[in-house]
Design a protein around this motif. Structure first.
Motif, PDB file in Angstrom:
ATOM      1  N   VAL A 141       0.856  -1.186   0.000  1.00  0.00           N
ATOM      2  CA  VAL A 141       0.000   0.000   0.000  1.00  0.00           C
ATOM      3  C   VAL A 141       0.898   1.245   0.000  1.00  0.00           C
ATOM      4  CG1 VAL A 141      -1.760   1.281   1.267  1.00  0.00           C
ATOM      5  CG2 VAL A 141      -1.786  -1.226   1.272  1.00  0.00           C
ATOM      6  N   VAL A 142       0.678   2.094  -0.985  1.00  0.00           N
ATOM      7  CA  VAL A 142       1.504   3.294  -1.088  1.00  0.00           C
ATOM      8  C   VAL A 142       0.874   4.422  -0.277  1.00  0.00           C
ATOM      9  CG1 VAL A 142       2.490   5.006  -2.656  1.00  0.00           C
ATOM     10  CG2 VAL A 142       2.297   2.605  -3.366  1.00  0.00           C
ATOM     11  N   VAL A 143       1.667   4.982   0.635  1.00  0.00           N
ATOM     12  CA  VAL A 143       1.158   6.083   1.456  1.00  0.00           C
ATOM     13  C   VAL A 143       2.047   7.301   1.270  1.00  0.00           C
ATOM     14  CG1 VAL A 143       0.046   4.616   3.183  1.00  0.00           C
ATOM     15  CG2 VAL A 143       2.456   5.231   3.444  1.00  0.00           C
ATOM     16  N   GLN A 144       1.462   8.464   1.612  1.00  0.00           N
ATOM     17  CA  GLN A 144       2.193   9.698   1.321  1.00  0.00           C
ATOM     18  C   GLN A 144       3.270  10.029   2.340  1.00  0.00           C
ATOM     19  OE1 GLN A 144      -1.241  11.871   0.534  1.00  0.00           O
ATOM     20  NE2 GLN A 144      -0.992  11.634  -1.668  1.00  0.00           N
ATOM     21  N   ASN A 145       3.071   9.616   3.584  1.00  0.00           N
ATOM     22  CA  ASN A 145       4.125   9.864   4.565  1.00  0.00           C
ATOM     23  C   ASN A 145       4.169   8.718   5.563  1.00  0.00           C
ATOM     24  OD1 ASN A 145       2.031  10.368   6.433  1.00  0.00           O
ATOM     25  ND2 ASN A 145       1.901  12.468   5.659  1.00  0.00           N
ATOM     26  N   GLY A 146       5.115   8.806   6.468  1.00  0.00           N
ATOM     27  CA  GLY A 146       5.372   7.708   7.392  1.00  0.00           C
ATOM     28  C   GLY A 146       4.219   7.422   8.339  1.00  0.00           C
ATOM     29  N   ASP A 147       3.352   8.366   8.479  1.00  0.00           N
ATOM     30  CA  ASP A 147       2.181   8.233   9.338  1.00  0.00           C
ATOM     31  C   ASP A 147       1.376   7.003   8.930  1.00  0.00           C
ATOM     32  OD1 ASP A 147       0.044   8.678  10.854  1.00  0.00           O
ATOM     33  OD2 ASP A 147      -0.295  10.763  10.219  1.00  0.00           O
ATOM     34  N   SER A 148       1.134   6.071   9.839  1.00  0.00           N
ATOM     35  CA  SER A 148       0.524   4.805   9.436  1.00  0.00           C
ATOM     36  C   SER A 148      -0.927   4.983   8.977  1.00  0.00           C
ATOM     37  CB  SER A 148       0.591   3.788  10.575  1.00  0.00           C
ATOM     38  OG  SER A 148      -0.125   4.285  11.683  1.00  0.00           O
TER      39      SER A 148
END
Lengths: 325, 219
Positions: free
Chosen positions: A293-300
């Motif tokens: 899953v690609v996320v924009q920042n390290g925030d889970s």
């Protein structure tokens, strides 16, 4: 533009050239990395640009003018210079080190001070804290930053960098490389960058000049093309058996077309957009999954922009013509 | 004790003390004026540096008295002969330290200086000399202290100075007189040492002092 025209260098008392008939152009605003094994003449080639070494044959043109059209000292004040061992002057403060070339050029005090502050901010060392310090009070990484700031001081259009991030640990080096690429996006210098490390060359270069022993240009091309179409066996072996993986490291996850998110994806590995495909591949395989899953920042709980699959990575690695990030 | 004080109160004592200081200052300054330019000339060449350092070492090995003795046939007895001999003694420590100091500035520092467009003279005066300053000063300090002690020998070739009292003390079998001269020389030596230690510190750029304290290799 920097043009090498049939440049050779043979040292007195030797019958074998260290640089052999080098002809290539470096476009304005590009980072050209000279890379190759030791003894390939990469540093010698770089040092002929600002005439720390004079070629035996051929010539080097800068913006159409031979670099011999002014004195070596004058020429060098117009070209930024940063080297591996940094070479900061231990007896001068950080501010004075950075001000070296502006002082040589006779800038007035206000202009020089303003420029020093600007550069210290640029390389992330707050001037109010570091101006008056001395090189011995700085860590290796901080010294390298100052080395780069010093080379940039008089805003030269051309920079020569000889393994400028060589003397620090790998983690710091990676950070310095990223910072420098980020700076370069704005300043658009024409840079001759020397390294022996093919990974650094691929990462830093808009173009890579691979030299082999005896100073022969083995290939001059974009990192992408060097990896996909090595010109010779020498280049292929120099680039290494993992050239497919290296190629993946050129592309950011955020730059490829993603598939829409599926389900809640809680059991899938998280991939950051700024990661390279190589890192994404490693993460997905490591998690035993076939997608991430690609996320924009390290925030889970950061918003997901899609998923990336092993299939899509495989497709890109086959050379499906993905533009370089 | 009376004899001791008597020497200090003699009308010629101040004169000899001043002469002693004069010899020291002149010989040291002449030593600097000879040794530093030679060091600047030879330090870039390996052969030149080796020769300079070896000549310096031989010079240091020659006994002071022998140098004085060799001079008087040339310049006769007196001030000139003594000063010439003392200058010859002052040169080696300064020369050796200056050559070593200028050479130990790291090639990377010199390369980046040159690569940024400093001229040869700017590299020398702006980079090499300040970085070598503590070592050069240590050489000057060694010379100055050596000269203070050696001026006592000037008396043997009629050069005067505080050595007069030491020799007189021996000749008249008076420890007190000899001691008066010897103590005065000792005090001068201590003052010289302290002065140059202060100067050496003052001439060590702040950045180098920090580097030394931190034990970082910055040379």
């Amino acid at each position: 533009m920097i043009e090498f025209e049939g440049v050779s260098k043979t040292y007195a008392g030797s019958d074998r050239p260290v640089v052999n008939d080098l002809t290539f152009n470096i476009k304005d605003g590009e980072i050209c990395v000279l890379v190759g094994p030791s003894g390939c003449g990469k540093t010698t080639s770089m040092r002929m640009v600002n005439r720390l070494i004079e070629p035996s044959e051929g010539r080097i043109l800068i913006d159409g003018e031979p670099n011999t059209s002014m004195s070596g000292t004058q020429l060098r004040r117009k070209i930024g210079y940063a080297i591996q061992q940094i070479g900061l002057f231990p007896h001068r403060s950080i501010a004075d080190n950075i001000a070296t070339v502006p002082n040589l050029l006779g800038w007035d005090k206000d202009r020089t001070n303003g420029r020093v502050d600007e550069l210290m901010d640029l390389v992330g060392l707050p001037p109010d804290q570091y101006r008056g310090r001395y090189p011995a009070e700085l860590s290796g990484g901080q010294q390298q930053r100052i080395g780069v700031a010093r080379a940039l001081a008089a805003d030269p259009p051309i920079m020569l960098m000889d393994e400028p991030f060589g003397a620090v640990d790998p983690i710091t080096r990676d950070r310095l490389q990223n910072e420098f690429l980020h700076i370069q996006e704005n300043i658009k210098k024409t840079i001759v960058f020397v390294t022996h490390d093919i990974d650094e060359a691929i990462k830093m270069g808009d173009k890579i000049a691979i030299l082999k022993e005896g100073g022969i240009l083995a290939q001059y091309d974009t990192p992408e093309n060097v990896l996909v179409n090595p010109a010779s066996e020498f280049v292929q072996s120099f680039v290494g058996g993992d050239r497919v993986l290296k190629r993946l490291s050129l592309t950011r996850v955020g730059d490829v077309e993603l598939e829409p998110p599926t389900g809640n994806g809680h059991d899938l590995p998280r991939i950051l957009e700024e990661w390279s495909l190589r890192d994404a591949l490693s993460e997905i395989i490591g998690a035993g999954a076939d997608r991430g899953v690609v996320v924009q920042n390290g925030d889970s709980n950061g918003s997901s922009s899609g998923t990336i699959t092993l299939d899509s990575i495989r497709e890109i690695s086959h050379g499906a013509g993905t533009p370089r990030g | 004790m009376d004899e001791f004080m008597g020497v200090l109160q003699r009308p010629d004592f101040i004169g000899n003390l001043i002469l002693h200081i004069e010899y020291t200052v002149l010989a040291t300054v002449l030593g600097i004026l000879i040794a530093i330019p030679v060091a600047v000339l030879v330090h870039r060449s390996n052969a030149g540096s080796t020769i300079a350092i070896n000549v310096g070492n031989i010079g240091r090995a020659v006994p002071s008295l022998a140098v004085l003795a060799l001079m008087f046939p040339v310049f006769g007895l007196g001030f000139d002969s003594a000063l010439f001999a003392l200058t010859l003694l002052a040169v080696p420590p300064i020369l050796i330290n200056a050559v070593v100091g200028l050479r130990q500035v790291s090639p990377q520092i010199l390369d980046s200086a040159k690569g940024m467009g400093l001229s040869g003279l700017q590299v020398l005066t702006g980079i090499q000399v300040p970085i070598a300053a503590p070592i050069i000063f240590a050489g000057i300090r060694t010379s100055a202290v050596l000269i203070v002690a050696s001026v006592t020998l000037a008396t043997f070739i009629g050069g005067g100075g505080l050595g007069d009292y030491i020799v007189e003390g021996y000749q008249r079998n008076s420890t007190a007189i000899a001691l008066a001269g010897a103590l005065a020389v000792a005090v001068l030596a201590v003052i010289t040492e302290a002065t140059f230690a202060g100067l050496q510190r003052a001439f060590t750029p702040k950045g180098l002092r920090i580097a030394q304290k931190r034990g970082r290799a910055t040379k």
